[in-house]
Design an enzyme around this catalytic site. Structure first.
Site, PDB file in Angstrom:
ATOM      1  N   ASP A  94       0.861  -1.105   0.137  1.00 51.45           N
ATOM      2  CA  ASP A  94      -0.130   0.117  -0.008  1.00 51.45           C
ATOM      3  C   ASP A  94       0.974   1.118   0.100  1.00 51.45           C
ATOM      4  O   ASP A  94       1.353   1.702   1.062  1.00 51.45           O
ATOM      5  CB  ASP A  94      -0.915   0.015   1.160  1.00 51.45           C
ATOM      6  CG  ASP A  94      -1.995   0.974   1.365  1.00 51.45           C
ATOM      7  OD1 ASP A  94      -2.152   1.649   0.262  1.00 51.45           O
ATOM      8  OD2 ASP A  94      -2.737   1.228   2.153  1.00 51.45           O
ATOM      9  N   ALA A  95       1.262   1.807  -1.183  1.00 54.32           N
ATOM     10  CA  ALA A  95       2.217   2.787  -1.263  1.00 54.32           C
ATOM     11  C   ALA A  95       1.728   3.889  -2.135  1.00 54.32           C
ATOM     12  O   ALA A  95       2.245   5.021  -2.105  1.00 54.32           O
ATOM     13  CB  ALA A  95       3.549   2.030  -2.092  1.00 54.32           C
ATOM     14  N   LYS A  96       0.591   3.881  -2.690  1.00 54.27           N
ATOM     15  CA  LYS A  96      -0.125   5.050  -3.362  1.00 54.27           C
ATOM     16  C   LYS A  96       0.745   5.653  -4.339  1.00 54.27           C
ATOM     17  O   LYS A  96       0.880   6.897  -4.268  1.00 54.27           O
ATOM     18  CB  LYS A  96      -0.845   5.752  -2.563  1.00 54.27           C
ATOM     19  CG  LYS A  96      -1.872   4.909  -1.455  1.00 54.27           C
ATOM     20  CD  LYS A  96      -2.850   5.683  -0.734  1.00 54.27           C
ATOM     21  CE  LYS A  96      -3.675   4.813   0.458  1.00 54.27           C
ATOM     22  NZ  LYS A  96      -2.889   4.160   1.299  1.00 54.27           N
ATOM     23  N   ARG A  97       1.363   4.896  -5.171  1.00 57.60           N
ATOM     24  CA  ARG A  97       2.361   5.569  -6.212  1.00 57.60           C
ATOM     25  C   ARG A  97       1.601   6.315  -7.407  1.00 57.60           C
ATOM     26  O   ARG A  97       0.608   6.220  -7.680  1.00 57.60           O
ATOM     27  CB  ARG A  97       3.293   4.694  -6.548  1.00 57.60           C
ATOM     28  CG  ARG A  97       4.383   4.169  -5.102  1.00 57.60           C
ATOM     29  CD  ARG A  97       5.045   5.277  -4.455  1.00 57.60           C
ATOM     30  NE  ARG A  97       4.949   5.018  -3.102  1.00 57.60           N
ATOM     31  CZ  ARG A  97       6.286   4.966  -2.489  1.00 57.60           C
ATOM     32  NH1 ARG A  97       7.315   4.977  -2.954  1.00 57.60           N
ATOM     33  NH2 ARG A  97       6.213   4.587  -1.288  1.00 57.60           N
ATOM     34  N   THR A 121      -0.675  -0.292  -4.593  1.00 60.69           N
ATOM     35  CA  THR A 121      -1.740   0.794  -4.873  1.00 60.69           C
ATOM     36  C   THR A 121      -1.149   1.937  -5.688  1.00 60.69           C
ATOM     37  O   THR A 121      -0.061   2.430  -5.116  1.00 60.69           O
ATOM     38  CB  THR A 121      -2.272   1.186  -3.499  1.00 60.69           C
ATOM     39  OG1 THR A 121      -1.197   1.495  -2.566  1.00 60.69           O
ATOM     40  CG2 THR A 121      -3.081  -0.172  -2.737  1.00 60.69           C
TER      41      THR A 121
END
Ligand SMILES: O=c1ccn([C@@H]2O[C@H](COP(=O)(O)O)[C@@H](O)[C@H]2O)c(=O)[nH]1
Length: 275
Positions: A94-97, A121
């Site tokens: 879950d890194a939302k890159r 993510t």
């Protein structure tokens, strides 16, 4: 891991629980702080105690990045531990890159090749060329933010532009991108009333659903409106499970909390899939 394999694991374990690994040194049991790598030891104990009840683990990279190089090493040890001991488990960074294309390619390499996560993510805000580099990896999954669980989701995601709410536009447009079969979407459990509309746009996609437990979302409501004929949900809970106790019994208590959620999921699967 393919989505078919993930579906098989869900039916086998009678669970679509994803345990969030969000280790915070100020919250983990104090006796672990004496070990060389408290974050890894904490995660390992949680994984050992819950792996038969969960089909996924979702380390949120913020909780590792906050501790610099040592945190990254703990993240690497954690993903290696899961991959070596429980290869049937679906892993989510879950890194939302998401960035311009060549930068997104490097993010994709970092999470899919170097760390060997099954999925990562990604934020949709920079559009097609920021997401397609992730989608190029076959049998890896890009989980795009659609409608998030927080209050701020209403700041932009539900605004209407050209007669359509932004999150719906994101879902529809992303389906036209190259290798869109590798997409999954984040939809918050706190937004259960939106699931029926979302399923009209992406009936077959897996949805990663954070927000039960500490954020108060309802598992039964999410399932009522969000489940498809393949289950199609990965429901995440972090704090309610991993911080069920601050004592030496933390892993045992985490298992008890995970078991409660798994039992609820088992009943939902039994009622809807005759297994
Ligand atoms: O919309 C979103 C997207 C991501 N998250 C992340 O999921 C977990 C939730 O943790 P809990 O302790 O179960 O609340 C956390 O890592 C968030 O950053 C989310 O909550 N909502």
């Amino acid at each position: 891991m393919t989505t078919q394999q993930l579906h098989e694991q869900i039916l086998l374990k009678k669970s679509f629980l994803c345990v969030g690994l969000d280790p915070d040194l100020s919250k983990i049991p104090s006796h672990l702080l004496e070990t060389e790598d408290p974050i890894f030891e904490f995660n390992k104990a949680i994984i050992d105690a819950t792996h038969d009840l969960a089909v996924g683990y979702k380390p949120n990279t913020a909780f590792f990045e906050a501790y610099g190089i040592k945190g990254w090493m703990s993240l690497q040890k954690t993903i290696n531990y899961i991959n070596e001991n429980f290869p049937e488990i679906f892993t989510i960074a879950d890194a939302k890159r998401g960035d311009i294309g060549n930068t997104s390619s490097m993010y994709a390499k970092a999470f899919f090749e170097d760390l060997n996560f099954d999925s990562v993510t990604v934020a949709p805000y920079m559009g097609k060329d920021s997401v397609e580099p992730f989608l190029a990896f076959e049998n890896k999954h890009t989980i795009m933010l659609a409608l998030t669980s927080n209050e701020g989701a209403f700041d932009f995601q539900t605004l209407t532009t050209n007669g359509k709410e932004l999150y719906k536009q994101v879902l529809e447009t992303s389906k036209t991108w190259k290798n869109s079969h590798n997409l999954m979407y984040v939809v918050g459990a706190t937004k259960a009333e939106y699931f029926a509309d979302i399923r009209k746009i992406v009936p077959d996609s897996f949805l990663l659903v954070p927000g039960i437990g500490a954020q108060g979302g309802s598992l039964s409501e999410v399932c009522k409106y969000g489940m498809n004929d393949q289950v199609g949900l990965l429901v995440n809970s972090a704090r309610a499970i991993i911080y069920a106790s601050k004592g030496t019994d933390f892993a045992e208590k985490a298992r008890e909390e995970a078991l409660k959620v798994q039992k609820e999921m088992e009943e939902i699967i039994r009622l809807n899939f005759q297994v």
